[in-house]
Write an enzyme that holds these catalytic residues in place. Structure first.
Site, PDB file in Angstrom:
ATOM      1  N   ARG A   1       3.346  33.346 -35.929  1.00  0.00           N
ATOM      2  CA  ARG A   1       3.566  33.826 -36.631  1.00  0.00           C
ATOM      3  C   ARG A   1       3.580  33.781 -38.129  1.00  0.00           C
ATOM      4  O   ARG A   1       4.138  34.337 -39.314  1.00  0.00           O
ATOM      5  CB  ARG A   1       5.410  33.623 -36.694  1.00  0.00           C
ATOM      6  CG  ARG A   1       6.083  33.598 -35.067  1.00  0.00           C
ATOM      7  CD  ARG A   1       7.132  33.819 -34.922  1.00  0.00           C
ATOM      8  NE  ARG A   1       7.531  34.817 -33.882  1.00  0.00           N
ATOM      9  CZ  ARG A   1       8.425  33.186 -32.937  1.00  0.00           C
ATOM     10  NH1 ARG A   1       8.863  31.842 -33.904  1.00  0.00           N
ATOM     11  NH2 ARG A   1       8.855  33.874 -32.444  1.00  0.00           N
TER      12      ARG A   1
ATOM     13  N   LYS B   1      -3.632  43.545 -46.624  1.00  0.00           N
ATOM     14  CA  LYS B   1      -3.450  44.271 -46.020  1.00  0.00           C
ATOM     15  C   LYS B   1      -4.404  43.754 -44.840  1.00  0.00           C
ATOM     16  O   LYS B   1      -5.153  43.721 -44.990  1.00  0.00           O
ATOM     17  CB  LYS B   1      -3.846  45.939 -46.230  1.00  0.00           C
ATOM     18  CG  LYS B   1      -2.359  47.298 -46.148  1.00  0.00           C
ATOM     19  CD  LYS B   1      -3.194  48.200 -47.098  1.00  0.00           C
ATOM     20  CE  LYS B   1      -2.032  49.294 -47.389  1.00  0.00           C
ATOM     21  NZ  LYS B   1      -2.685  50.805 -47.517  1.00  0.00           N
TER      22      LYS B   1
ATOM     23  N   GLU C   1     -14.932  52.821 -53.985  1.00  0.00           N
ATOM     24  CA  GLU C   1     -14.016  52.037 -53.447  1.00  0.00           C
ATOM     25  C   GLU C   1     -13.819  51.697 -54.571  1.00  0.00           C
ATOM     26  O   GLU C   1     -12.598  51.572 -55.594  1.00  0.00           O
ATOM     27  CB  GLU C   1     -13.723  50.529 -52.989  1.00  0.00           C
ATOM     28  CG  GLU C   1     -13.179  50.965 -51.581  1.00  0.00           C
ATOM     29  CD  GLU C   1     -12.366  51.962 -50.480  1.00  0.00           C
ATOM     30  OE1 GLU C   1     -11.560  52.476 -51.549  1.00  0.00           O
ATOM     31  OE2 GLU C   1     -12.565  51.546 -49.983  1.00  0.00           O
TER      32      GLU C   1
ATOM     33  N   LYS D   1      -6.047  46.727 -58.237  1.00  0.00           N
ATOM     34  CA  LYS D   1      -5.442  46.634 -57.471  1.00  0.00           C
ATOM     35  C   LYS D   1      -4.753  45.803 -57.321  1.00  0.00           C
ATOM     36  O   LYS D   1      -2.570  46.424 -56.881  1.00  0.00           O
ATOM     37  CB  LYS D   1      -6.440  46.439 -55.862  1.00  0.00           C
ATOM     38  CG  LYS D   1      -6.250  45.648 -54.982  1.00  0.00           C
ATOM     39  CD  LYS D   1      -6.554  46.605 -53.661  1.00  0.00           C
ATOM     40  CE  LYS D   1      -5.651  46.212 -52.208  1.00  0.00           C
ATOM     41  NZ  LYS D   1      -6.296  46.233 -51.265  1.00  0.00           N
TER      42      LYS D   1
ATOM     43  N   GLU E   1       3.734  49.754 -49.880  1.00  0.00           N
ATOM     44  CA  GLU E   1       3.902  50.727 -49.921  1.00  0.00           C
ATOM     45  C   GLU E   1       5.030  51.663 -49.419  1.00  0.00           C
ATOM     46  O   GLU E   1       4.618  52.770 -48.816  1.00  0.00           O
ATOM     47  CB  GLU E   1       2.815  50.879 -48.212  1.00  0.00           C
ATOM     48  CG  GLU E   1       1.680  52.422 -48.513  1.00  0.00           C
ATOM     49  CD  GLU E   1       0.336  52.875 -47.751  1.00  0.00           C
ATOM     50  OE1 GLU E   1      -0.744  51.280 -48.090  1.00  0.00           O
ATOM     51  OE2 GLU E   1       0.135  53.268 -47.146  1.00  0.00           O
TER      52      GLU E   1
ATOM     53  N   ARG F   1       1.392  52.323 -53.974  1.00  0.00           N
ATOM     54  CA  ARG F   1       0.834  51.964 -52.864  1.00  0.00           C
ATOM     55  C   ARG F   1       0.128  53.212 -52.219  1.00  0.00           C
ATOM     56  O   ARG F   1      -1.547  52.679 -52.697  1.00  0.00           O
ATOM     57  CB  ARG F   1       1.090  50.444 -52.655  1.00  0.00           C
ATOM     58  CG  ARG F   1      -0.417  49.687 -51.997  1.00  0.00           C
ATOM     59  CD  ARG F   1       0.150  48.628 -51.161  1.00  0.00           C
ATOM     60  NE  ARG F   1      -0.863  47.858 -50.419  1.00  0.00           N
ATOM     61  CZ  ARG F   1      -1.605  46.519 -50.795  1.00  0.00           C
ATOM     62  NH1 ARG F   1      -0.121  46.089 -50.618  1.00  0.00           N
ATOM     63  NH2 ARG F   1      -2.106  46.576 -49.977  1.00  0.00           N
TER      64      ARG F   1
ATOM     65  N   ASN G   1      -4.648  54.997 -51.145  1.00  0.00           N
ATOM     66  CA  ASN G   1      -5.597  55.494 -50.422  1.00  0.00           C
ATOM     67  C   ASN G   1      -6.039  57.396 -50.509  1.00  0.00           C
ATOM     68  O   ASN G   1      -6.302  58.067 -49.838  1.00  0.00           O
ATOM     69  CB  ASN G   1      -4.648  56.137 -49.282  1.00  0.00           C
ATOM     70  CG  ASN G   1      -4.000  54.551 -48.885  1.00  0.00           C
ATOM     71  OD1 ASN G   1      -4.808  54.213 -47.791  1.00  0.00           O
ATOM     72  ND2 ASN G   1      -2.743  54.208 -48.517  1.00  0.00           N
TER      73      ASN G   1
ATOM     74  N   HIS H   1      -8.542  58.475 -47.941  1.00  0.00           N
ATOM     75  CA  HIS H   1      -8.513  57.970 -46.873  1.00  0.00           C
ATOM     76  C   HIS H   1      -8.249  58.577 -45.810  1.00  0.00           C
ATOM     77  O   HIS H   1      -8.763  58.381 -44.553  1.00  0.00           O
ATOM     78  CB  HIS H   1      -7.645  56.828 -47.385  1.00  0.00           C
ATOM     79  CG  HIS H   1      -8.873  55.530 -47.808  1.00  0.00           C
ATOM     80  ND1 HIS H   1      -9.174  55.561 -49.517  1.00  0.00           N
ATOM     81  CD2 HIS H   1      -9.271  54.218 -47.613  1.00  0.00           C
ATOM     82  CE1 HIS H   1      -9.691  54.912 -49.961  1.00  0.00           C
ATOM     83  NE2 HIS H   1      -9.139  53.281 -48.671  1.00  0.00           N
TER      84      HIS H   1
ATOM     85  N   HIS I   1     -10.800  58.330 -43.094  1.00  0.00           N
ATOM     86  CA  HIS I   1     -10.293  57.279 -41.764  1.00  0.00           C
ATOM     87  C   HIS I   1     -10.290  58.808 -41.043  1.00  0.00           C
ATOM     88  O   HIS I   1     -10.925  58.230 -39.936  1.00  0.00           O
ATOM     89  CB  HIS I   1      -8.709  56.967 -42.093  1.00  0.00           C
ATOM     90  CG  HIS I   1      -8.562  55.748 -42.708  1.00  0.00           C
ATOM     91  ND1 HIS I   1      -7.493  55.659 -42.996  1.00  0.00           N
ATOM     92  CD2 HIS I   1      -9.451  54.950 -43.127  1.00  0.00           C
ATOM     93  CE1 HIS I   1      -7.544  54.281 -43.807  1.00  0.00           C
ATOM     94  NE2 HIS I   1      -8.507  54.171 -43.940  1.00  0.00           N
TER      95      HIS I   1
ATOM     96  N   HIS J   1     -17.017  52.826 -43.645  1.00  0.00           N
ATOM     97  CA  HIS J   1     -15.663  53.037 -44.050  1.00  0.00           C
ATOM     98  C   HIS J   1     -16.247  53.911 -45.950  1.00  0.00           C
ATOM     99  O   HIS J   1     -15.391  54.817 -46.116  1.00  0.00           O
ATOM    100  CB  HIS J   1     -15.005  51.600 -44.187  1.00  0.00           C
ATOM    101  CG  HIS J   1     -13.700  51.877 -44.977  1.00  0.00           C
ATOM    102  ND1 HIS J   1     -13.108  52.639 -43.869  1.00  0.00           N
ATOM    103  CD2 HIS J   1     -13.214  52.204 -46.689  1.00  0.00           C
ATOM    104  CE1 HIS J   1     -11.331  53.055 -45.596  1.00  0.00           C
ATOM    105  NE2 HIS J   1     -11.846  51.885 -46.573  1.00  0.00           N
TER     106      HIS J   1
END
Ligand code: NAD
Ligand code: GLY
Length: 351
Positions: A113, A135, A177, A219, A229, A233, A237, A240, A244, A257
């Protein structure tokens, strides 16, 4: 990086992996599992193993590449932690690019966990984005990063000297990025990137250090204000949702990417201009800078607009089946937009 009462250091500098004591100090318990990939291991693994010599360490060297960021590889990290006998005070050390960082990070989030995670990013992309902010995820064939968790690292140590061995295409993908931060939030930084494009491509140490530091500052600031997010945040993206969809549609074996993000940012800027939300001149400036960095700015041939639109509907930012996009009002002014008609998106995808 400051998150309320929690905080962790982001060290950026040349030669950090050559300081065994500071590396060893990042592993506080007895067990450490170093996760890396087949391209990174020959260059940097021995140094990390040497620094952790007094600990009970395991090593997992995964095949390199986005196609390996899977639940199956995640299972291998779990098995390696079990074989090590890793207890709750164990540390997972992610040595590599964003693929290793996201995968090992997700394993650290899940083992018992949640155990300690240390990020040792070795790509520009990982230094400016993926190693910071917590993330973690793996991809599914249905969509990118669909299975994951927020799990902040205990520390990030970015040895800029590792970029000396990074292939040129990967360096350029990382620059996408970097451009993103200028595009979404900092027009002055965007101008600085225009002025220093050649220096960055030539890996000038001062230019790289400034780009990495500025990117991490943006960032860290955004994540500090919106860790999970809920709002701001999402601006990270930009490009993205389109990118993606391209990566997924290509089975994670086409554009890198960062390359997909470059295409996606230009599509988002074009859509913004089409909708009258932003000046066309800023789209042209964005595309010109990305092209100077050797990045693609248009969709690869052979992809179906309808299929890409379908992929975009499974994006994590979506609400109730509606696509939520990050568009902009121009350089430095990204915004969250929920009500873009699908026909307008499709027109961009087929344009
Ligand atoms: P990557 O991890 O695949 O690394 C790129 C390539 O460079 C790989 O082949 C790797 O083996 C090689 N490599 C890495 N460091 C090297 C070095 N120093 N010398 C020689 N070769 C080296 O890709 P990436 O671009 O670093 O990361 C992309 C991933 O990051 C994507 O999966 C993306 O979804 C994820 N990402 C996550 C976040 C986040 O916030 N978690 C943010 C952005 C991107
Ligand atoms: N790379 C997007 C984020 O960290 O939120």
């Amino acid at each position: 990086m400051e998150l309320g009462q929690r905080r962790y250091p982001i060290h950026i500098g040349r030669g950090l992996l050559d300081a065994p004591e500071s590396l060893a100090a990042l592993v506080t318990g007895r067990h450490a599992l170093v996760v890396t990939d087949s391209n990174v291991a020959p260059h940097y693994l021995a140094r990390v193993q040497q620094a952790l010599a007094g600990k009970t360490t395991g090593t997992l060297v995964l095949p390199a590449g986005e196609q390996e960021k899977t639940l199956a590889r995640f299972g291998e990290v779990m098995a390696a932690l079990a074989a090590l006998g890793a207890s709750r005070d164990a540390t997972v050390v992610a040595l590599g690019g964003g693929v290793v960082g996201d995968l090992a990070g997700f394993a650290a989030a899940c083992w018992m966990r949640g155990v300690r995670l240390v990020q040792l990013p070795t790509t520009l992309l990982a230094m400016v984005d993926s190693s910071v902010g917590g993330k973690t995820a793996v991809d599914l064939v249905q969509g990118k990063n669909l299975v994951g968790a927020f799990h902040q690292p205990a520390a990030v140590l970015a040895d800029v000297a590792t970029l000396d061995t990074l292939p040129a295409r990967e360096l350029r993908a990382g620059l996408a990025e970097v451009v993103k931060y200028g595009a979404i939030a900092d027009e002055a930084f965007f101008g600085w990137l225009e002025d220093h494009a050649e220096a960055l491509l030539a890996r000038d140490p001062d230019a790289l250090a400034h780009a990495i530091f500025t990117s991490c500052a943006h960032k860290a600031g955004i994540v500090a204000r919106d860790e999970t997010e809920q709002g701001e945040r999402m601006l990270l993206n930009f490009g993205h949702t389109f990118g993606h969809a391209v990566e997924t549609e290509q089975g994670y074996g086409g554009l890198l990417h960062g390359e997909a993000v470059a295409v996606g940012m230009v599509l988002a800027a074009r859509l913004s201009a089409d909708l009258g939300r932003a000046p066309w001149s800023d789209t042209a400036r964005l595309a010109a800078l990305l092209e100077r960095f050797g990045l693609p700015v248009a969709l690869p041939a052979g992809l179906s607009g309808e299929s890409l639109l379908g992929r975009m509907k499974l994006d994590k930012k979506g609400v109730s089946g509606r696509i939520r996009l990050i568009l902009w009002a121009g350089l430095g002014q990204a915004e969250i937009v929920t009500d873009v008609p699908e026909d307008d998106i499709l027109a961009i995808l087929e344009g």
